[in-house]
Motif scaffolding. Structure first.
Motif, PDB file in Angstrom:
ATOM      1  N   LEU A 181       0.865  -1.146  -0.110  1.00  0.00           N
ATOM      2  CA  LEU A 181       0.228  -0.018  -0.028  1.00  0.00           C
ATOM      3  C   LEU A 181       0.903   1.360  -0.039  1.00  0.00           C
ATOM      4  CD1 LEU A 181      -2.504  -1.236   2.648  1.00  0.00           C
ATOM      5  CD2 LEU A 181      -2.564  -1.425   0.262  1.00  0.00           C
ATOM      6  N   ALA A 182       2.030   1.203   0.668  1.00  0.00           N
ATOM      7  CA  ALA A 182       2.854   2.232   0.717  1.00  0.00           C
ATOM      8  C   ALA A 182       4.332   1.707   0.698  1.00  0.00           C
ATOM      9  CB  ALA A 182       2.652   3.120   1.696  1.00  0.00           C
ATOM     10  N   LYS A 183       5.422   2.545   0.968  1.00  0.00           N
ATOM     11  CA  LYS A 183       6.754   2.038   0.975  1.00  0.00           C
ATOM     12  C   LYS A 183       6.931   0.845   2.184  1.00  0.00           C
ATOM     13  CE  LYS A 183      11.572   3.060   0.953  1.00  0.00           C
ATOM     14  NZ  LYS A 183      12.441   4.470   0.953  1.00  0.00           N
ATOM     15  N   GLN A 184       6.242   1.110   3.360  1.00  0.00           N
ATOM     16  CA  GLN A 184       6.480   0.184   4.196  1.00  0.00           C
ATOM     17  C   GLN A 184       5.240  -0.516   4.961  1.00  0.00           C
ATOM     18  OE1 GLN A 184       8.993   3.301   6.336  1.00  0.00           O
ATOM     19  NE2 GLN A 184      10.270   1.613   6.969  1.00  0.00           N
ATOM     20  N   LEU A 185       4.307  -0.266   3.988  1.00  0.00           N
ATOM     21  CA  LEU A 185       2.985  -0.828   4.668  1.00  0.00           C
ATOM     22  C   LEU A 185       2.184  -1.832   3.530  1.00  0.00           C
ATOM     23  CD1 LEU A 185       0.619  -0.285   6.853  1.00  0.00           C
ATOM     24  CD2 LEU A 185      -0.417   1.160   5.154  1.00  0.00           C
ATOM     25  N   GLU A 186       2.008  -2.716   4.140  1.00  0.00           N
ATOM     26  CA  GLU A 186       1.350  -4.010   3.244  1.00  0.00           C
ATOM     27  C   GLU A 186      -0.135  -4.504   3.923  1.00  0.00           C
ATOM     28  OE1 GLU A 186       5.533  -5.942   1.322  1.00  0.00           O
ATOM     29  OE2 GLU A 186       4.487  -6.712   2.967  1.00  0.00           O
ATOM     30  N   LEU A 187      -0.703  -4.914   3.017  1.00  0.00           N
ATOM     31  CA  LEU A 187      -1.925  -5.659   3.084  1.00  0.00           C
ATOM     32  C   LEU A 187      -1.884  -7.047   2.908  1.00  0.00           C
ATOM     33  CD1 LEU A 187      -5.318  -5.742   3.901  1.00  0.00           C
ATOM     34  CD2 LEU A 187      -5.413  -5.394   1.304  1.00  0.00           C
ATOM     35  N   LYS A 188      -2.411  -7.930   3.614  1.00  0.00           N
ATOM     36  CA  LYS A 188      -2.404  -9.578   3.305  1.00  0.00           C
ATOM     37  C   LYS A 188      -3.734 -10.164   3.477  1.00  0.00           C
ATOM     38  CE  LYS A 188       0.010 -13.648   4.900  1.00  0.00           C
ATOM     39  NZ  LYS A 188       1.385 -14.170   5.670  1.00  0.00           N
ATOM     40  N   VAL A 189      -4.057 -10.586   2.680  1.00  0.00           N
ATOM     41  CA  VAL A 189      -5.475 -11.428   2.570  1.00  0.00           C
ATOM     42  C   VAL A 189      -5.198 -12.989   2.068  1.00  0.00           C
ATOM     43  CG1 VAL A 189      -7.627 -11.433   1.518  1.00  0.00           C
ATOM     44  CG2 VAL A 189      -6.651  -9.192   1.846  1.00  0.00           C
ATOM     45  N   GLY A 190      -5.727 -13.767   3.040  1.00  0.00           N
ATOM     46  CA  GLY A 190      -5.464 -15.222   2.508  1.00  0.00           C
ATOM     47  C   GLY A 190      -6.042 -16.206   3.606  1.00  0.00           C
ATOM     48  N   VAL A 191      -5.720 -17.278   3.648  1.00  0.00           N
ATOM     49  CA  VAL A 191      -6.063 -18.413   4.380  1.00  0.00           C
ATOM     50  C   VAL A 191      -5.055 -19.245   5.120  1.00  0.00           C
ATOM     51  CG1 VAL A 191      -6.712 -20.072   2.864  1.00  0.00           C
ATOM     52  CG2 VAL A 191      -8.243 -20.158   4.683  1.00  0.00           C
ATOM     53  N   LYS A 192      -5.325 -19.827   6.222  1.00  0.00           N
ATOM     54  CA  LYS A 192      -4.339 -20.894   6.619  1.00  0.00           C
ATOM     55  C   LYS A 192      -5.206 -21.952   7.138  1.00  0.00           C
ATOM     56  CE  LYS A 192      -1.019 -21.575  10.129  1.00  0.00           C
ATOM     57  NZ  LYS A 192      -0.084 -20.997  11.397  1.00  0.00           N
ATOM     58  N   LEU A 193      -4.973 -23.293   6.428  1.00  0.00           N
ATOM     59  CA  LEU A 193      -5.496 -24.501   6.704  1.00  0.00           C
ATOM     60  C   LEU A 193      -4.700 -25.503   7.380  1.00  0.00           C
ATOM     61  CD1 LEU A 193      -7.015 -24.725   3.036  1.00  0.00           C
ATOM     62  CD2 LEU A 193      -7.993 -24.092   5.029  1.00  0.00           C
ATOM     63  N   GLU A 194      -4.963 -25.937   8.493  1.00  0.00           N
ATOM     64  CA  GLU A 194      -4.101 -26.812   9.313  1.00  0.00           C
ATOM     65  C   GLU A 194      -4.965 -28.150   9.640  1.00  0.00           C
ATOM     66  OE1 GLU A 194      -1.965 -27.083  13.607  1.00  0.00           O
ATOM     67  OE2 GLU A 194      -2.245 -25.041  12.715  1.00  0.00           O
ATOM     68  N   HIS A 195      -4.440 -29.501   9.223  1.00  0.00           N
ATOM     69  CA  HIS A 195      -4.956 -30.646   9.646  1.00  0.00           C
ATOM     70  C   HIS A 195      -3.978 -31.431  10.679  1.00  0.00           C
ATOM     71  CE1 HIS A 195      -6.925 -34.319   9.008  1.00  0.00           C
ATOM     72  NE2 HIS A 195      -6.149 -34.904   8.572  1.00  0.00           N
ATOM     73  N   ASP A 196      -4.511 -31.823  11.859  1.00  0.00           N
ATOM     74  CA  ASP A 196      -3.898 -32.661  12.653  1.00  0.00           C
ATOM     75  C   ASP A 196      -4.654 -33.996  12.896  1.00  0.00           C
ATOM     76  OD1 ASP A 196      -2.457 -34.026  14.799  1.00  0.00           O
ATOM     77  OD2 ASP A 196      -2.625 -32.092  16.063  1.00  0.00           O
ATOM     78  N   SER A 197      -4.058 -35.034  12.240  1.00  0.00           N
ATOM     79  CA  SER A 197      -4.604 -36.403  12.182  1.00  0.00           C
ATOM     80  C   SER A 197      -4.928 -37.070  13.530  1.00  0.00           C
ATOM     81  CB  SER A 197      -4.214 -37.251  11.160  1.00  0.00           C
ATOM     82  OG  SER A 197      -2.889 -37.854  11.797  1.00  0.00           O
ATOM     83  N   ALA A 198      -4.149 -36.580  14.436  1.00  0.00           N
ATOM     84  CA  ALA A 198      -4.179 -37.249  15.937  1.00  0.00           C
ATOM     85  C   ALA A 198      -4.567 -36.561  17.057  1.00  0.00           C
ATOM     86  CB  ALA A 198      -2.864 -37.757  15.998  1.00  0.00           C
ATOM     87  N   PRO A 223      -7.004 -35.513  20.098  1.00  0.00           N
ATOM     88  CA  PRO A 223      -7.831 -36.131  21.309  1.00  0.00           C
ATOM     89  C   PRO A 223      -9.324 -35.873  21.030  1.00  0.00           C
ATOM     90  CG  PRO A 223      -6.712 -34.055  22.169  1.00  0.00           C
ATOM     91  CD  PRO A 223      -6.211 -34.051  20.687  1.00  0.00           C
ATOM     92  N   THR A 224      -9.976 -36.821  21.343  1.00  0.00           N
ATOM     93  CA  THR A 224     -11.435 -36.591  21.713  1.00  0.00           C
ATOM     94  C   THR A 224     -11.935 -35.243  22.031  1.00  0.00           C
ATOM     95  OG1 THR A 224     -11.755 -38.840  22.233  1.00  0.00           O
ATOM     96  CG2 THR A 224     -13.605 -37.621  22.377  1.00  0.00           C
ATOM     97  N   GLY A 225     -12.788 -34.544  21.298  1.00  0.00           N
ATOM     98  CA  GLY A 225     -13.404 -33.507  21.631  1.00  0.00           C
ATOM     99  C   GLY A 225     -12.583 -32.183  20.819  1.00  0.00           C
ATOM    100  N   VAL A 226     -11.459 -32.489  20.250  1.00  0.00           N
ATOM    101  CA  VAL A 226     -10.872 -31.394  19.382  1.00  0.00           C
ATOM    102  C   VAL A 226     -10.777 -31.575  17.920  1.00  0.00           C
ATOM    103  CG1 VAL A 226      -8.534 -30.387  18.954  1.00  0.00           C
ATOM    104  CG2 VAL A 226      -9.213 -31.201  21.488  1.00  0.00           C
ATOM    105  N   LYS A 227     -11.336 -30.783  17.268  1.00  0.00           N
ATOM    106  CA  LYS A 227     -11.486 -31.122  15.731  1.00  0.00           C
ATOM    107  C   LYS A 227     -10.197 -31.202  14.912  1.00  0.00           C
ATOM    108  CE  LYS A 227     -15.932 -28.898  15.370  1.00  0.00           C
ATOM    109  NZ  LYS A 227     -16.724 -27.941  14.570  1.00  0.00           N
ATOM    110  N   GLU A 228      -9.955 -32.055  13.983  1.00  0.00           N
ATOM    111  CA  GLU A 228      -8.626 -32.428  13.209  1.00  0.00           C
ATOM    112  C   GLU A 228      -8.531 -31.200  12.314  1.00  0.00           C
ATOM    113  OE1 GLU A 228      -9.115 -35.982  10.938  1.00  0.00           O
ATOM    114  OE2 GLU A 228      -8.824 -37.209  12.516  1.00  0.00           O
ATOM    115  N   ASP A 229      -9.427 -30.630  11.959  1.00  0.00           N
ATOM    116  CA  ASP A 229      -9.083 -29.445  11.003  1.00  0.00           C
ATOM    117  C   ASP A 229      -9.368 -27.883  11.484  1.00  0.00           C
ATOM    118  OD1 ASP A 229      -8.576 -31.113   8.639  1.00  0.00           O
ATOM    119  OD2 ASP A 229     -10.774 -31.595   9.007  1.00  0.00           O
ATOM    120  N   GLU A 230      -8.310 -27.064  11.284  1.00  0.00           N
ATOM    121  CA  GLU A 230      -8.461 -25.514  11.788  1.00  0.00           C
ATOM    122  C   GLU A 230      -8.364 -25.010  10.606  1.00  0.00           C
ATOM    123  OE1 GLU A 230      -8.170 -23.099  15.352  1.00  0.00           O
ATOM    124  OE2 GLU A 230      -8.711 -25.237  15.056  1.00  0.00           O
ATOM    125  N   THR A 231      -9.464 -23.784  10.400  1.00  0.00           N
ATOM    126  CA  THR A 231      -8.994 -22.980   9.241  1.00  0.00           C
ATOM    127  C   THR A 231      -9.157 -21.340   9.803  1.00  0.00           C
ATOM    128  OG1 THR A 231     -10.513 -24.371   7.892  1.00  0.00           O
ATOM    129  CG2 THR A 231     -10.384 -22.004   7.347  1.00  0.00           C
TER     130      THR A 231
END
Length: 250
Positions: free
Chosen positions: A213-230, A232-240
């Motif tokens: 946006l300017a010399k030292q200023l930036e905009l970031k747009v995106g997504v982070k997808l995380e999958h943990d296959s192990a 414990p019970t009650g915790v979802k494997e996928d995080e977005t």
């Protein structure tokens, strides 16, 4: 054309509620090689509402990098906290310290330590200590960069009242491309399968679009997808986590 794009992007950024999480990544969003000496950046998002909706949440993060010749050392950190009324809805902290030495052109040795805790994944602590090699598969200055890494790490985890530790393969690929003088795309993929169990693996995918946006200023747009296959019970494997953040580079 480019000044118009910059003004339009800034207007959109200011109009959007920055209530989604910002995130720092192990891999820098920048395409240029680090300059000798110290550099870094601060990234953050914040949102608050009152009246019919009571909510406040923020994410702050930063990167500090020191470069001396072909040796680089950096620390990345991030903290997120969120409340809806009197109910806490997010509380996590991440710190990553990294050493990288390019002992041969296009080939570097690296070592790192990584620590994460997340109340809402019942994750009291996940600490990783690892080392490996990094390959520069393709690099054109200020245009394109493709990198890959492979190594081993040891992980200590305290989650849902249980303690465990094991070895993982640590592998990743990173792609960056400058689209025009103002905009670039970045894509990071991390895969960490356990050596003790073929069904246990961590996967993180991070696609994002970055606009200067300017010399030292930036905009970031995106997504982070995380999958943990192990998990414990009650915790979802996928995080977005959806990303809209502003960062100041220095």
């Amino acid at each position: 054309m480019f000044p118009t794009l910059s003004r339009l992007t800034l207007a959109i950024a200011l109009a959007m509620p920055l209530s989604v999480s910002a995130f720092e990544s192990i891999e820098s969003d920048r395409l240029a090689q680090p300059e000798p000496g110290t550099s870094g950046g601060i990234r953050g998002s914040i949102d608050g509402r009152s009246g019919n909706t009571e909510r406040e949440n923020y994410t702050v993060g930063g990167r500090l990098h020191y470069q001396a010749g072909d040796t680089g050392m950096f620390v990345v950190t991030e903290h997120s906290r969120g409340k809806a009324g009197n109910l806490e809805i997010e509380n996590n902290t991440w710190v990553h310290a990294h050493y990288r030495d390019e002992f041969q052109r296009g080939l570097a040795a690296e070592a790192f330590v990584d620590h994460l805790n997340d109340d809402f994944r019942q994750l009291d602590a996940r600490t990783q200590l690892g080392a490996g090699v990094r390959f520069t598969l393709d690099y054109t200055e200020n245009q394109r960069g493709v990198y890959a890494g492979i190594g081993l790490l040891h992980e200590w985890e305290e989650q849902a009242g249980a303690d465990d530790h094991y070895w993982r393969i640590n592998s990743y690929i990173s792609y960056k491309r400058q689209l025009n003088p103002q905009a670039r795309v970045v894509f990071n993929l991390y895969w960490q399968p356990s050596l003790d169990s073929s069904s246990d693996h961590l996967i993180v995918v991070e696609p994002a679009f970055v606009v200067e946006l300017a010399k030292q200023l930036e905009l970031k747009v995106g997504v982070k997808l995380e999958h943990d296959s192990a998990t414990p019970t009650g915790v979802k494997e996928d995080e977005t986590r959806y990303v809209t953040s502003l960062s100041y580079q220095f």
